[in-house]
Every structure is written in structure tokens, then in C-alpha cells.
Scaffold this active site. Structure first.
Site, mmCIF file in Angstrom:
data_model
loop_
_atom_site.group_PDB
_atom_site.id
_atom_site.type_symbol
_atom_site.label_atom_id
_atom_site.label_comp_id
_atom_site.label_asym_id
_atom_site.label_seq_id
_atom_site.Cartn_x
_atom_site.Cartn_y
_atom_site.Cartn_z
ATOM 1 N N ALA A 71 0.832 -1.250 -0.021
ATOM 2 C CA ALA A 71 -0.157 0.163 -0.102
ATOM 3 C C ALA A 71 0.940 1.231 -0.073
ATOM 4 O O ALA A 71 1.758 1.256 0.369
ATOM 5 C CB ALA A 71 -0.951 0.047 1.432
ATOM 6 N N GLY A 126 0.508 -5.046 0.953
ATOM 7 C CA GLY A 126 -0.769 -4.874 0.003
ATOM 8 C C GLY A 126 -0.435 -5.924 -1.310
ATOM 9 O O GLY A 126 -1.337 -6.379 -1.803
ATOM 10 N N GLU A 156 -0.765 -9.079 -0.203
ATOM 11 C CA GLU A 156 -2.304 -9.570 0.103
ATOM 12 C C GLU A 156 -3.029 -9.717 -1.192
ATOM 13 O O GLU A 156 -3.758 -10.430 -1.378
ATOM 14 C CB GLU A 156 -2.613 -8.368 0.810
ATOM 15 C CG GLU A 156 -2.226 -8.396 2.423
ATOM 16 C CD GLU A 156 -2.478 -6.829 2.994
ATOM 17 O OE1 GLU A 156 -2.307 -6.125 2.669
ATOM 18 O OE2 GLU A 156 -2.974 -7.165 4.183
ATOM 19 N N GLU A 186 4.415 -4.579 7.428
ATOM 20 C CA GLU A 186 3.918 -3.467 8.058
ATOM 21 C C GLU A 186 4.082 -3.092 9.578
ATOM 22 O O GLU A 186 4.266 -1.910 9.827
ATOM 23 C CB GLU A 186 1.793 -3.626 8.048
ATOM 24 C CG GLU A 186 1.554 -3.555 6.964
ATOM 25 C CD GLU A 186 1.663 -4.906 5.883
ATOM 26 O OE1 GLU A 186 2.454 -5.836 6.597
ATOM 27 O OE2 GLU A 186 1.021 -5.104 4.883
HETATM 28 N N1 COA Z 1 4.626 3.104 -1.019
HETATM 29 C C1 COA Z 1 5.129 4.201 -1.572
HETATM 30 N N2 COA Z 1 6.009 4.233 -2.174
HETATM 31 C C2 COA Z 1 6.806 3.234 -2.376
HETATM 32 C C3 COA Z 1 6.384 1.915 -1.831
HETATM 33 C C4 COA Z 1 5.386 2.033 -0.933
HETATM 34 N N3 COA Z 1 4.968 0.746 -0.207
HETATM 35 N N4 COA Z 1 7.379 1.190 -1.927
HETATM 36 C C5 COA Z 1 8.396 1.786 -2.780
HETATM 37 N N5 COA Z 1 7.871 2.942 -3.097
HETATM 38 C C6 COA Z 1 8.624 4.120 -3.691
HETATM 39 C C7 COA Z 1 9.899 4.659 -3.021
HETATM 40 O O1 COA Z 1 9.314 5.660 -2.364
HETATM 41 C C8 COA Z 1 10.636 5.418 -4.320
HETATM 42 O O2 COA Z 1 9.921 6.481 -4.749
HETATM 43 P P1 COA Z 1 11.001 7.963 -4.896
HETATM 44 O O3 COA Z 1 11.687 7.154 -6.122
HETATM 45 O O4 COA Z 1 10.041 8.802 -5.397
HETATM 46 O O5 COA Z 1 11.779 8.074 -3.713
HETATM 47 C C9 COA Z 1 10.530 4.120 -5.385
HETATM 48 O O6 COA Z 1 9.292 3.607 -4.899
HETATM 49 C C10 COA Z 1 11.507 3.084 -5.367
HETATM 50 O O7 COA Z 1 11.667 2.592 -4.223
HETATM 51 P P2 COA Z 1 13.010 2.646 -3.271
HETATM 52 O O8 COA Z 1 12.778 2.507 -1.812
HETATM 53 O O9 COA Z 1 13.802 3.847 -3.709
HETATM 54 O O10 COA Z 1 13.619 1.418 -3.887
HETATM 55 P P3 COA Z 1 14.880 0.287 -3.091
HETATM 56 O O11 COA Z 1 15.239 -0.597 -4.035
HETATM 57 O O12 COA Z 1 15.677 1.094 -2.283
HETATM 58 O O13 COA Z 1 13.819 -0.511 -2.015
HETATM 59 C C11 COA Z 1 11.921 -1.654 -1.511
HETATM 60 C C12 COA Z 1 12.839 -1.497 -2.620
HETATM 61 C C13 COA Z 1 10.774 -2.518 -1.988
HETATM 62 C C14 COA Z 1 12.777 -2.537 -0.288
HETATM 63 C C15 COA Z 1 11.497 -0.629 -0.556
HETATM 64 O O14 COA Z 1 10.741 0.482 -1.536
HETATM 65 C C16 COA Z 1 10.444 -0.594 0.252
HETATM 66 O O15 COA Z 1 10.865 -1.125 1.608
HETATM 67 N N6 COA Z 1 9.254 -0.389 0.060
HETATM 68 C C17 COA Z 1 8.034 -0.502 0.990
HETATM 69 C C18 COA Z 1 7.718 -1.962 1.309
HETATM 70 C C19 COA Z 1 6.711 -1.871 2.299
HETATM 71 O O16 COA Z 1 6.797 -1.793 3.579
HETATM 72 N N7 COA Z 1 5.377 -2.104 2.108
HETATM 73 C C20 COA Z 1 4.286 -2.171 2.894
HETATM 74 C C21 COA Z 1 3.683 -0.924 3.005
HETATM 75 S S1 COA Z 1 2.238 -1.252 4.184
#
Ligand code: COA
Length: 263
Positions: free
Chosen positions: A71, A116, A119, A139
Site C-alpha cells: 500500500a 498490500g 495481500e 507493516e
Molecule cells: N509506498 C509508496 N512508495 C513506495 C512504496 C510503498 N509501499 N514502495 C516503494 N515506493 C517508492 C519509493 O518511495 C521510491 O520512490 P521515490 O523514487 O519517489 O523516492 C520508489 O518507490 C522506489 O523505491 P526505493 O525504496 O527507492 O527502492 P529500493 O530498491 O531502495 O527498495 C523496497 C525497494 C521494496 C525494499 C522499498 O521500496 C520498500 O521497503 N518499500 C516499502 C515496502 C513496504 O513496507 N510495504 C508495505 C507497506 S504497508
């Protein structure tokens, strides 16, 4: 035949009876915001009413890195409790629409399927993945809990103990582990092989009676959380419902006439 409909954040196309549904926010790793969820809801509602020639659906994410990375955290960060309830309800409704779609659905997971994303994959009938896939419900690391069905579907799919360990640690899980615990049904080595496997599985389903698949799906869904005897009654009702349907007549007649059925 190919049909397309334009949305802002999702792509949908039907080719040879297979619906390809792609979450299309690759710059945000296909994170689910209000727009994505609303568009998914709109598409799935329209598919409930008219399958648009689609006999099976494959859900994927755009880009090389993610199925769906969760999400949208930026959107959630400033939500009030009321807005959070609406957002959670929307995500849960979309997951239920996947589950109740009268068509077989496969989540084809390449890259991140977190929060999500995991999910939505679990709301599909089965998950296929490639070796790059990463699953998890992270989460709690954000001070949140899964809100689009994770606390309910993950324990039902992999058992409560395994689900608790994954949800309470929020850790990521590699594709091989996801296959070992039964979350992933088929594990392929590359994205090309993943899509080929998803397509060939749907093609095999297309050769069978769509009505029968739909009834079997509903029997499995409705019988999952009831006693065995209630479940058997649900099965019996569905078994009788399709008796003497055109498709049953065609399937049994074709067998007796030693020819392939036409559904
Ligand atoms: N919500 C909003 N934006 C997200 C996102 C999310 N769940 N997951 C990734 N993004 C965005 C990042 O903010 C980034 O945006 P930006 O370029 O404008 O800063 C872009 O996607 C690329 O992600 P980034 O974090 O830079 O890539 P990474 O390779 O360093 O890391 C992940 C990849 C998946 C490990 C990391 O993005 C992450 O931990 N995401 C969240 C996962 C999460 O907690 N999901 C559950 C949410 S309730």
C-alpha cells in the site's frame, strides 16, 4: 481477439481468452494508492458483469523490480482514522472482488510482493513466482498491521504459526521459502518462464468448462472456513447446480462420443 480499456494506473488487455491485468506505477514499485485501488475495483466490477471474452486472468506488476511493493506509504502517512478505514475497506473490497470473480486468477509475481502486494496476490486463486520474487508483510516495521486481508488470508494459506512469525517480524521471504511454505504454487527461474507457465495454466483451464471452474472456485471459497460437513453440503449444492447445464451435457456427451468437448 484483443480488447483494451484505458486506465491511469492499471493496464488491462484480453488476448485469446486470457486477461492480462498489470499494476502500472513502476516508478513507485506499483504501490497501491487510492487511484490504483479504485481502478482495480472498477475493472473487477465490470468483469463481474461482463467477462469481456476473458476466461482467466493473470495479475502482474509493470517494470522489472516489483509485483506490488505494498500500500502507498506516502498516502497513508497523513491519513486520519476515518480515511484509513475507507482506504482499508477499499483494499479489502478489491481483494474480495478478485476472490469472487467467476474466473480463475493467477498472481504472477516477479520482484517485490510486500504488504498490500502480498495481500493482492493471496486474493488470487494461486500464486506463481520467479526466483526474483520477495514476499512479506512488513507493516509492523512501519507501526501498522496488514489491512487488505493479510492477517486473515495468510494464516488460512500457510497456517497460523508461520503467518504469525512472518507478520510479527515483518521480514522479507525469498521465493524458495514462499514455495516451501505453500504460498507459491509454481516457482519458475525467470520472468519469461513465469509468464509462459501462467499462460499455459490458464490455457489448460480454458479447455475445461468455465461454469464448472466457477462453481468449483465458489465451493472452495465458501467451504474454506466452515466445518467439513457444512463444506460437503456446499459442494453438493454446487455439484447439483451445474447438473444438466449445457456445459455438463456437452462435456459428458463429448466423452461418450469420443470427441473433445467445446466450451
Ligand atoms: N509506498 C509508496 N512508495 C513506495 C512504496 C510503498 N509501499 N514502495 C516503494 N515506493 C517508492 C519509493 O518511495 C521510491 O520512490 P521515490 O523514487 O519517489 O523516492 C520508489 O518507490 C522506489 O523505491 P526505493 O525504496 O527507492 O527502492 P529500493 O530498491 O531502495 O527498495 C523496497 C525497494 C521494496 C525494499 C522499498 O521500496 C520498500 O521497503 N518499500 C516499502 C515496502 C513496504 O513496507 N510495504 C508495505 C507497506 S504497508
Amino acid at each position: 481477439m484483443s480488447t483494451t480499456k484505458q486506465f491511469e494506473t492499471i493496464l488491462f488487455e484480453v488476448q485469446e481468452g486470457i486477461g492480462y491485468l498489470t499494476i502500472n506505477r513502476p516508478d513507485k514499485l506499483n504501490a497501491l494508492n487510492q487511484t490504483v485501488l479504485s481502478e482495480l475495483g472498477e475493472l473487477l466490477t465490470s468483469l463481474h458483469k461482463d467477462s469481456q471474452g476473458c476466461r482467466g486472468l493473470i495479475l502482474t506488476g509493470a517494470g522489472e523490480r516489483a509485483f506490488i511493493a505494498g500500500a502507498d506509504i506516502a498516502a497513508m502517512a497523513s491519513m486520519s482514522k476515518e480515511e484509513a478505514r475507507e482506504f482499508g475497506r477499499l483494499g479489502q473490497e478489491v481483494s474480495e472482488r478478485f476472490e469472487q470473480l467467476g474466473l480463475p486468477t493467477i498472481a504472477a509475481v516477479s520482484g517485490f510482493a510486500l504488504g498490500g502486494g502480498c495481500e493482492m496476490a493471496m486474493a488470487c486463486d494461486m500464486i506463481f513466482a520467479d526466483q526474483s520474487a520477495v514476499f512479506g508483510q512488513p507493516e509492523v516495521k512501519l507501526g501498522l498491521i496488514p489491512g487488505f486481508g493479510g492477517t486473515q488470508r495468510l494464516p488460512r494459506l500457510v497456517g497460523r504459526g508461520v503467518a504469525r512469525e512472518l507478520i510479527y517480524t515483518g521480514r522479507n521471504m525469498a521465493a524458495t521459502e514462499a514455495k516451501d511454505i505453500g504460498l507459491v504454487v509454481k516457482l519458475l527461474s525467470s520472468r519469461d518462464e513465469l509468464m509462459a507457465a501462467a499462460k499455459s495454466t490458464i490455457r489448460a483451464m480454458i479447455k475445461c468448462s468455465p461454469l464448472a471452474i466457477s462453481e468449483a472456485k465458489m465451493a472452495i471459497n465458501d467451504g474454506s472456513d466452515v466445518s467439513l460437513s457444512e463444506g460437503l453440503n456446499i459442494e453438493l449444492d454446487r455439484f447439483v447446480t451445474i447438473f444438466q447445464s449445457d456445459e455438463m451435457v456437452e462435456g459428458t456427451t463429448a466423452f461418450l462420443e469420443k470427441r473433445k468437448p467445446s466450451f
